[in-house]
Motif scaffolding. Sequence first.
Motif, PDB file in Angstrom:
ATOM      1  N   ASN A  11      13.086 -38.437  45.342  1.00  0.00           N
ATOM      2  CA  ASN A  11      13.345 -38.953  46.681  1.00  0.00           C
ATOM      3  C   ASN A  11      14.767 -38.601  47.104  1.00  0.00           C
ATOM      4  O   ASN A  11      15.692 -38.661  46.305  1.00  0.00           O
ATOM      5  N   ALA A  12      14.922 -38.233  48.358  1.00  0.00           N
ATOM      6  CA  ALA A  12      16.231 -37.864  48.894  1.00  0.00           C
ATOM      7  C   ALA A  12      16.885 -39.087  49.526  1.00  0.00           C
ATOM      8  O   ALA A  12      16.214 -40.078  49.815  1.00  0.00           O
ATOM      9  N   PRO A  13      18.193 -39.007  49.759  1.00  0.00           N
ATOM     10  CA  PRO A  13      18.876 -40.110  50.427  1.00  0.00           C
ATOM     11  C   PRO A  13      18.642 -40.090  51.942  1.00  0.00           C
ATOM     12  O   PRO A  13      19.436 -40.617  52.700  1.00  0.00           O
ATOM     13  N   VAL A  14      17.568 -39.447  52.363  1.00  0.00           N
ATOM     14  CA  VAL A  14      17.189 -39.403  53.773  1.00  0.00           C
ATOM     15  C   VAL A  14      15.791 -39.987  53.835  1.00  0.00           C
ATOM     16  O   VAL A  14      14.899 -39.523  53.125  1.00  0.00           O
ATOM     17  N   ARG A  15      15.629 -40.997  54.654  1.00  0.00           N
ATOM     18  CA  ARG A  15      14.371 -41.720  54.716  1.00  0.00           C
ATOM     19  C   ARG A  15      13.128 -40.823  54.727  1.00  0.00           C
ATOM     20  O   ARG A  15      12.952 -39.998  55.610  1.00  0.00           O
TER      21      ARG A  15
ATOM     22  N   MET B 244      12.224 -35.648  50.566  1.00  0.00           N
ATOM     23  CA  MET B 244      12.349 -35.423  49.131  1.00  0.00           C
ATOM     24  C   MET B 244      13.206 -34.191  48.867  1.00  0.00           C
ATOM     25  O   MET B 244      13.401 -33.344  49.730  1.00  0.00           O
ATOM     26  N   VAL B 245      13.718 -34.141  47.653  1.00  0.00           N
ATOM     27  CA  VAL B 245      14.377 -32.932  47.168  1.00  0.00           C
ATOM     28  C   VAL B 245      13.351 -32.251  46.265  1.00  0.00           C
ATOM     29  O   VAL B 245      12.838 -32.881  45.337  1.00  0.00           O
TER      30      VAL B 245
ATOM     31  N   MET C 252       8.891 -31.507  60.729  1.00  0.00           N
ATOM     32  CA  MET C 252       9.259 -32.905  60.546  1.00  0.00           C
ATOM     33  C   MET C 252       8.358 -33.824  61.355  1.00  0.00           C
ATOM     34  O   MET C 252       8.150 -33.609  62.550  1.00  0.00           O
TER      35      MET C 252
ATOM     36  N   TRP D 160       7.947 -38.033  61.713  1.00  0.00           N
ATOM     37  CA  TRP D 160       8.575 -39.275  61.283  1.00  0.00           C
ATOM     38  C   TRP D 160       7.527 -40.287  60.823  1.00  0.00           C
ATOM     39  O   TRP D 160       7.153 -41.183  61.546  1.00  0.00           O
TER      40      TRP D 160
ATOM     41  N   MET E  98       5.804 -43.341  58.761  1.00  0.00           N
ATOM     42  CA  MET E  98       6.291 -44.661  58.373  1.00  0.00           C
ATOM     43  C   MET E  98       6.122 -44.897  56.873  1.00  0.00           C
ATOM     44  O   MET E  98       6.997 -45.418  56.214  1.00  0.00           O
TER      45      MET E  98
ATOM     46  N   GLU F 103      10.015 -34.712  56.232  1.00  0.00           N
ATOM     47  CA  GLU F 103      10.141 -33.256  56.329  1.00  0.00           C
ATOM     48  C   GLU F 103       9.214 -32.637  55.289  1.00  0.00           C
ATOM     49  O   GLU F 103       9.119 -33.133  54.174  1.00  0.00           O
TER      50      GLU F 103
ATOM     51  N   TYR G 133      14.939 -27.018  47.018  1.00  0.00           N
ATOM     52  CA  TYR G 133      14.978 -27.312  48.454  1.00  0.00           C
ATOM     53  C   TYR G 133      15.494 -28.726  48.698  1.00  0.00           C
ATOM     54  O   TYR G 133      14.967 -29.690  48.146  1.00  0.00           O
ATOM     55  N   PHE G 134      16.499 -28.809  49.552  1.00  0.00           N
ATOM     56  CA  PHE G 134      17.130 -30.091  49.896  1.00  0.00           C
ATOM     57  C   PHE G 134      16.870 -30.394  51.368  1.00  0.00           C
ATOM     58  O   PHE G 134      16.559 -29.497  52.150  1.00  0.00           O
ATOM     59  N   PRO G 135      17.011 -31.685  51.772  1.00  0.00           N
ATOM     60  CA  PRO G 135      16.614 -32.058  53.135  1.00  0.00           C
ATOM     61  C   PRO G 135      17.414 -31.378  54.257  1.00  0.00           C
ATOM     62  O   PRO G 135      18.592 -31.087  54.117  1.00  0.00           O
TER      63      PRO G 135
ATOM     64  N   LEU H 284      18.038 -32.895  57.103  1.00  0.00           N
ATOM     65  CA  LEU H 284      18.905 -33.880  57.753  1.00  0.00           C
ATOM     66  C   LEU H 284      19.934 -34.445  56.783  1.00  0.00           C
ATOM     67  O   LEU H 284      19.626 -34.706  55.621  1.00  0.00           O
TER      68      LEU H 284
ATOM     69  N   PRO I  70      22.804 -37.561  56.367  1.00  0.00           N
ATOM     70  CA  PRO I  70      23.329 -38.793  56.954  1.00  0.00           C
ATOM     71  C   PRO I  70      24.784 -38.572  57.392  1.00  0.00           C
ATOM     72  O   PRO I  70      25.545 -37.887  56.714  1.00  0.00           O
TER      73      PRO I  70
ATOM     74  N   PHE J 125      27.642 -38.931  54.961  1.00  0.00           N
ATOM     75  CA  PHE J 125      27.883 -37.890  53.956  1.00  0.00           C
ATOM     76  C   PHE J 125      28.916 -36.888  54.466  1.00  0.00           C
ATOM     77  O   PHE J 125      29.730 -36.381  53.711  1.00  0.00           O
TER      78      PHE J 125
ATOM     79  N   HIS K  64      13.711 -41.548  66.684  1.00  0.00           N
ATOM     80  CA  HIS K  64      12.582 -40.991  65.934  1.00  0.00           C
ATOM     81  C   HIS K  64      11.246 -41.125  66.658  1.00  0.00           C
ATOM     82  O   HIS K  64      10.183 -41.040  66.039  1.00  0.00           O
TER      83      HIS K  64
ATOM     84  N   PHE L 163      21.517 -38.866  62.013  1.00  0.00           N
ATOM     85  CA  PHE L 163      21.546 -37.752  61.063  1.00  0.00           C
ATOM     86  C   PHE L 163      22.058 -36.516  61.783  1.00  0.00           C
ATOM     87  O   PHE L 163      21.868 -36.381  62.988  1.00  0.00           O
TER      88      PHE L 163
ATOM     89  N   HIS M  27      25.606 -34.912  46.572  1.00  0.00           N
ATOM     90  CA  HIS M  27      25.088 -36.260  46.317  1.00  0.00           C
ATOM     91  C   HIS M  27      24.015 -36.227  45.222  1.00  0.00           C
ATOM     92  O   HIS M  27      23.998 -37.082  44.328  1.00  0.00           O
ATOM     93  N   MET M  28      23.134 -35.251  45.275  1.00  0.00           N
ATOM     94  CA  MET M  28      22.078 -35.149  44.259  1.00  0.00           C
ATOM     95  C   MET M  28      22.670 -34.723  42.914  1.00  0.00           C
ATOM     96  O   MET M  28      22.297 -35.254  41.858  1.00  0.00           O
TER      97      MET M  28
END
Lengths: 504, 504
Positions: free
Chosen positions: A30-34, A37-38, A154, A156, A158, A168, B67-69, B71, B73, B76, B97, B119, B131-132
């Motif tokens: 899980n990524a730090p973005v809602r 994922m990474v 992307m 969004w 829930m 994403e 692959y990273f997101p 978006l 925050p 960051f 959103h 973001f 961060h990761m």
Amino acid sequence: MEKNAISPSRAENYPEWYQEVIKAGDLAENAPVRGCMVIKPWGYALWENMQAALDAKFKATGHVNAYFPLLIPLSFMAKEAEHVDGFAKECAVVTHHRLKANDKGELRPDPASELEEPFIIRPTSETIIGHMYAKWVKSYRDLPILMNQWCNVMRWEMRTRMFLRTTEFLWQEGHTVHATAEEAVEETLKMLDVYADFAENHMAIPVIKGQKTPDERFPGAVDTYTIEAMMQDKKALQAGTSHFLGQNFAKASGIEFLSKEGKQETAWTTSWGVSTRMIGGLIMTHSDDDGLVLPPMLAPQQVLLIPIYKTDEERKQVLEYVNSLKKELEAQTYGGNAIRVKIDDRDMRGGEKAWQAIKQGIPLRAEIGPRDMAKGEVFVGRRDKGPKEKSSQARADFVKNAPSILAEIQATLFARAKAFRDSNIVRIDTLAEFEAHFSGSEEFGAKSGGFASVHWNEAAMGHEVLAKLKVTPRCIPLDSPNEEGKCIFTGKPSSKRVLFAKSY
Amino acid sequence: MEKNAISPSRAENYPEWYQEVIKAGDLAENAPVRGCMVIKPWGYALWENMQAALDAKFKATGHVNAYFPLLIPLSFMAKEAEHVDGFAKECAVVTHHRLKANDKGELRPDPASELEEPFIIRPTSETIIGHMYAKWVKSYRDLPILMNQWCNVMRWEMRTRMFLRTTEFLWQEGHTVHATAEEAVEETLKMLDVYADFAENHMAIPVIKGQKTPDERFPGAVDTYTIEAMMQDKKALQAGTSHFLGQNFAKASGIEFLSKEGKQETAWTTSWGVSTRMIGGLIMTHSDDDGLVLPPMLAPQQVLLIPIYKTDEERKQVLEYVNSLKKELEAQTYGGNAIRVKIDDRDMRGGEKAWQAIKQGIPLRAEIGPRDMAKGEVFVGRRDKGPKEKSSQARADFVKNAPSILAEIQATLFARAKAFRDSNIVRIDTLAEFEAHFSGSEEFGAKSGGFASVHWNEAAMGHEVLAKLKVTPRCIPLDSPNEEGKCIFTGKPSSKRVLFAKSY
């Protein structure tokens, strides 16, 4: 009782097992973005192999790749009414183009940089690609246009879940334009076949090709076709879709052409896509309580060689043996490519390496120590068998047979998944049976669930029983025979059976 | 006077010539999104070939893809002070959103969907990847991390130009973590070498490897290295950069590890990237007044076969001949791959097809009509020669020599570009000469321009003459010898010459 690598097991807690398989297999995080994922190197290498195989099939069927913008002007979205209804509620919106520190020194969107017309991040690209196509298409000579794009999109969402539903995701989206409805339908079905071929022969996932019922269509499509797979918890996964868009998007974007007969006509379009979601389907189709199981056709490493040694002298000798073994294996081909072999020479216990290979789903692993070396043997384990079912094989045999063993593993995975799926499709002819069938728990192995093949009439759309059970029509299988019957929900006439299931 | 395919010519209007080459070559088009472009199939196929070659080099040097997101925050971005200064002014910001229709039925961002923390769309990914990495790195055993990502990024540029500077662009960004500064510097320079090798041997673009002066560094980097190329208007193009980030980003993200000696230490990081901007460089290095010129190593089609016929009977015979010729050519390899051959069998005049091949930069084209067929010949044109310099060749010779002719064209393009560049680097030792050198017009072929090699001292950063002339220090060439001198701007001591130029 034997201990497995993944806890909880599928039977104990299927959704959590899924997350643990991803973690143990080092596929993603899980990524730090809602909801994002990474995708970690092992997961991404899998995606690269999927891309390479699909891309070759797209090109072999006459398609070319292109790239269209990430951002879509708001006004474009509004052009196709059903389309906007389908996507407006889950759009990431870009409203500013600059950051600025506020009084407290915190970064904020600079109010002076507010955009006159906001943009959305593409949830899919029909509208912006349609806009370009309208400029490119003038005459029947410009048709067909057969393009594909590999990109990120992307939505969004829930409730998200790695690979299966992320805000994403990576995908490909094909967008084609044709002079006639017939050609566009033909293209739609051709790409559905490409997807089914890829799913079955590369991913080893048996799929049912079918037509979506109207309530399950892509927003704006005339017809949506799907490949539906059954996961080990008997839920359905829509693994890929191909849409016949009729003239809806062509009209919205103004894609017109001068026909051979000199008449100005509106074109016919299609779109089709598969995404990283397929990786979720792959995990849930093949993996077991020891973790990931990868079909050899897609495994980033097909054979892992694990040198076993104690002393430095042994290390040197074993590594030499293993290196030459690697070269011999790499001279063999499987699926049209050199076999992908890796040596795990990290400074770690051999048993630990073997377990990691199991958890990462590597099809074949071979441990080689001084004793195997002396006998000219290798100690082989297959991922489609139990972790302890290992056997000594003559080195030369192992090399010679590697392609056929990989093919055998690929075939076994497919056959296993197909037998499981086929034994979990039931014909149901009354609403009471239908309710009973789907009223059990959703747990792995539970009697309830699986696919139900029932008579259905369009008038049943949105039926309260379906909402209550969280069951949806998955598709009308293309090979479904005509069969007169009565809709189990409405009693109205039906001419074909439709598959219903709980789904991802 | 001979007529050329591209109007205006380079000499008449270089910037407009550039746009026309892109248009005539069908590479890309402006998108209906400010500053963005649509990469059309011919341009995208070129990018795919660039990706394949670079990706193989990255993997050969031990890197893996991930692959990273998309978006990032806002918080960051704020972590590394110089970094945020460098990018805050050109960030696309996502603030909502969901869309919702207003009273007039117009779609607008739904105020109720405003994000608590906005973001930004990645302009580069150091902060989110850092961060990761901080989560993944625990001990020296986890190092080095050698990852790369292929993706889209966005920088809200005010003045854009296709390929060279677009709001959204495609690129790769490598991000690595090391236990020591030495290793990180070694990686930074290794990747610079990979880029230079790719530029020179695949793109046929001669480049100067150098270190950026402090004012030209990547925001947050300790040292930025670059490959600088000279375009035909004598301006410089920064074609790729590799950054030694020291501990700046590791500190900002908290990337720490337990050393072999049991000490908690901060890691050292690097990042490096090349983008679709390189395609702009390729266009401006090789193309001429007839359009695009592609180096054979990257050309999506290396040989185009043009059948010439009048009657249906001729058509049939010529196509048969051309098809078998295609197979023979495809059995030959160039640059490690089968030669890429296409037959243009569209219903169009042969001359028109030949001109299109020229405008699209295809290295070799062969026209084949009934008479060539009867003589067992093909009529061959090379893109590195004039459009009318064509010659009849025996079919067998053409097939046999195709690989060496392609290699010759590749070598010619490189040699030509190198000779041009080398003849346009001048050593300048006074400010007056420097001003005179750069004060002419920017037109193609003008005396002014080219690279100036001058003594320079850090105290000259931001010198008014540089701002006035729109000239910047491009790099301190890595092979620049030590040479005592005086800065032409400040008179202060200098130990090396620095290259200055106008640039893209």
